[in-house]
Structures are given as structure tokens and as C-alpha cells.
Design an enzyme around this catalytic site. Structure first.
Site, short mmCIF file in Angstrom:
data_model
loop_
_atom_site.label_atom_id
_atom_site.label_comp_id
_atom_site.label_asym_id
_atom_site.label_seq_id
_atom_site.Cartn_x
_atom_site.Cartn_y
_atom_site.Cartn_z
N LYS A 81 23.70 -54.36 62.79
CA LYS A 81 23.94 -55.80 62.61
C LYS A 81 25.08 -56.31 63.50
O LYS A 81 25.19 -57.51 63.73
CB LYS A 81 24.22 -56.13 61.14
N ASP A 82 25.92 -55.40 64.02
CA ASP A 82 27.01 -55.80 64.92
C ASP A 82 26.57 -55.87 66.38
O ASP A 82 27.34 -56.32 67.23
CB ASP A 82 28.17 -54.80 64.83
N ARG A 129 26.90 -66.40 56.29
CA ARG A 129 25.59 -66.29 55.64
C ARG A 129 25.73 -66.09 54.14
O ARG A 129 25.08 -66.76 53.33
CB ARG A 129 24.80 -65.12 56.26
N ARG A 130 26.61 -65.15 53.76
CA ARG A 130 26.82 -64.91 52.33
C ARG A 130 27.41 -66.15 51.66
O ARG A 130 26.98 -66.55 50.57
CB ARG A 130 27.74 -63.70 52.13
N ARG A 147 39.12 -60.34 55.09
CA ARG A 147 38.89 -59.29 56.09
C ARG A 147 39.53 -58.00 55.58
O ARG A 147 40.25 -57.99 54.59
CB ARG A 147 39.53 -59.67 57.44
N ARG A 153 39.58 -54.70 50.67
CA ARG A 153 38.95 -55.85 50.02
C ARG A 153 38.85 -55.67 48.50
O ARG A 153 39.10 -56.60 47.74
CB ARG A 153 37.55 -56.09 50.61
N CYS A 241 27.47 -65.50 65.19
CA CYS A 241 28.27 -65.39 63.96
C CYS A 241 28.73 -66.75 63.46
O CYS A 241 29.29 -66.86 62.39
CB CYS A 241 29.48 -64.48 64.20
#
Length: 307
Positions: A81-82, A129-130, A147, A153, A241
Site C-alpha cells: 500500500k506504500d 480514508r479511515r 503518527r 499509537r 495520499c
């Protein structure tokens, strides 16, 4: 057989993914010699700014590709995904191993479900997106960016800076976290994951035929097809992004389906298209065509013009 060098980001997750992949490869080639070279990318250096504000796609890839060009490393083990959906000349994703869980995991203090969060609760995520999908489900919560690595997190949530956070299920599972820490996993048909979430992409020079052949031993054709459909959709929609975009491809009764998602950041609109086609590249374009007909491209154009 020559000795190979893998380039990996320094993060705990990246190193763990690299070591797990090497173990997998060595089951097929037990005598293979492989070293890991740590590479610090721009995305790793910038930790106090939301990813979408500093360039997004390619932030975790460019320095690694430079090391491949200079022949300091032979291959890179990326979270797919990166990886930008358009590959630079001279490089290829030679292998997509079996995909890990593609879902998003919802973690909260006291394991409260998302629907039961008190009004005004703060949910931490670094993903537009989330955030957009959360706000479309509940406009009475606050989404705040976060981040840091997984442990950081989770600790920020436990310290009360956030009432809940969302993480990729794949990262949690690869790092050995128990399911007990997750309040719920979101259904990927209802809460659309990032393009290629949960999948690794093994990148190498496209002329390294010896390595490409070796990598086929751990290649998952089905997962490669699914992620190809997702990445074709991303490529066509000019997804970056800065744009809340998602995609989820899977086989249902032997047929390949792709569900695509495009939203504005505030979650006020939601475009979802699900289509089927046997060719992944064609399927990505079919979903993109339908999105354009529905007007979803206007969201992307508005976002890109405002940058």
C-alpha cells in the site's frame, strides 16, 4: 547462488516483515544467504506531520529504490500500500506473497465498539480514508491524526489522548499482538481498506532474472491478481495520499470482484462501486469508469486543485 541484500525501513514493523519474508523464502532455498540493510526514508524522518501533507505516496520507497539503482541492495520488502501505483522504469514488483488480513482494526479504551463510543469521542488515525469513513458513519465524533509505530499509537490511546484508534489488522498480526486488544474488525465490504492493505510487494530490478525466478517460489497468484485490480483502480483515479480512496478485490464463487471507494475528507459524500471482470487491469478501469460517470472524479479534481 549469489548472496542477496534486502533493503528495509528501520521501523519495527518493516524489519519484522522483512525477517518473516526471508524465513519464508529460506524454506524453499535453505542455503540462500540474505543480509538486511536498514534504510531511513523521508517518511520515517518526518514523524510530526500528517503523511498527506508531505507528499504521501513514495515517501517510504524512493531512498530504497535509489539503493537498488546503486546496487547496494537487490530487493526491497514493502507494504504494497506504500508503493506508488506507477512503477519507475527499471523496477518491478516481482512477488506478492500470501496476503495478511486486509481489514482495519478498531481499538478503544475498555474495548468499546465504534457504535457505542460516547458522542464527542476522539478517534486517532493517520489515514484520510479511515477518517472520512468514520465521519460518514458518525458525525458526532472527532477524528484526529496520529503518527508513530503501533506501540506508540496504542500507548497514546491508553494515556487518554484518544478514546480509540484504527490500525491495519495486518500490522498488528505481524507484530504478534493478540486479538484481545482489538475491540472489533471492520468488514472490508462495509469499511473499505486501503489499496493493497495487508499485502507485501517484493520489488527488485526488472533485469534481475535470477532473483525474479527465486521469488516465484513464494508468490501468490491470487493475491497478486487482487492487488493488481486495486492498484489499477488507484492509478486510473489518480489517487494520492491527499484523496480518501480505497479498494478491496476478492474472489467470490470463482469470480474476481473489486469494490472501489472515493470520498471527500469530511465524509459528506461517498461513492462506492462494485464490479466483476476476469482481468484485473480491466476490472480496475471498469470501476474507475463507473466512478467517473457518478461524479467521483470531481472530488479528486477539487482536492488536487486545492493543493
Amino acid at each position: 547462488m549469489r548472496k542477496f541484500t534486502v533493503g528495509s525501513r528501520r521501523s519495527g514493523l518493516a524489519m519484522t516483515q522483512s525477517k518473516q519474508f526471508i524465513e519464508q523464502l529460506k524454506k524453499h532455498y535453505p542455503d540462500m544467504e540474505i543480509d538486511i540493510k536498514e534504510i531511513v526514508t523521508k517518511g520515517d524522518r518526518i514523524v510530526d506531520v500528517q503523511l498527506s501533507k508531505v507528499g504521501g505516496k513514495g515517501l517510504f520507497v524512493k531512498e530504497i529504490e535509489d539503493a537498488m539503482i546503486n546496487r547496494e541492495i537487490d530487493m526491497a520488502i514493502h507494504s504494497l500500500k506504500d508503493v506508488p501505483s506507477v512503477m519507475p522504469e527499471g523496477f518491478t514488483i516481482a512477488c506478492v506473497p500470501k496476503r495478511e488480513d486486509m481489514r482495519d482494526a478498531f481499538l478503544s479504551n475498555n474495548n468499546i465498539l465504534f457504535k457505542d463510543l460516547p458522542s464527542g469521542s476522539v478517534v486517532g488515525t493517520s489515514s484520510l480514508r479511515r477518517g472520512a469513513q468514520l465521519l460518514s458513519m458518525r458525525d458526532d465524533i472527532k477524528v484526529d491524526w496520529v503518527r508513530g509505530n503501533i506501540d506508540t499509537r496504542i500507548q497514546k490511546m491508553k494515556d487518554g489522548k484518544y478514546d480509540a484508534i484504527i490500525l491495519a489488522a495486518a500490522g498488528l498480526k505481524r507484530m504478534g499482538w493478540s486479538d484481545d486488544i482489538v475491540a472489533e474488525y471492520f468488514d472490508p465490504e462495509e469499511f473499505i481498506p486501503a489499496i493493497a492493505q495487508g499485502a507485501l510487494g517484493i520489488e527488485c530490478r526488472s533485469d534481475d532474472h535470477e532473483l525474479i525466478e527465486i521469488l516465484q517460489s513464494v508468490h501468490s497468484t491470487e493475491d497478486a491478481i487482487c492487488t493488481s485490480a486495486e492498484r489499477a483502480f488507484l492509478r486510473r483515479m489518480d489517487g494520492s495520499c491527499q484523496v480518501p480512496i480505497g479498494g478491496h478485490a476478492s474472489y467470490e464463487d470463482g469470480e474476481l470482484y473489486l469494490t472501489g471507494l472515493i470520498m471527500p475528507e469530511d465524509g459528506s459524500e461517498q461513492y462506492i462501486v462494485k464490479k466483476s471482470h476476469e482481468d484485473p487491469e480491466t476490472l480496475g478501469n471498469i470501476v474507475a469508469d463507473e466512478m467517473e460517470r457518478m461524479g467521483a472524479k470531481d472530488i479528486i479534481d477539487r482536492i488536487n486543485e486545492s493543493l
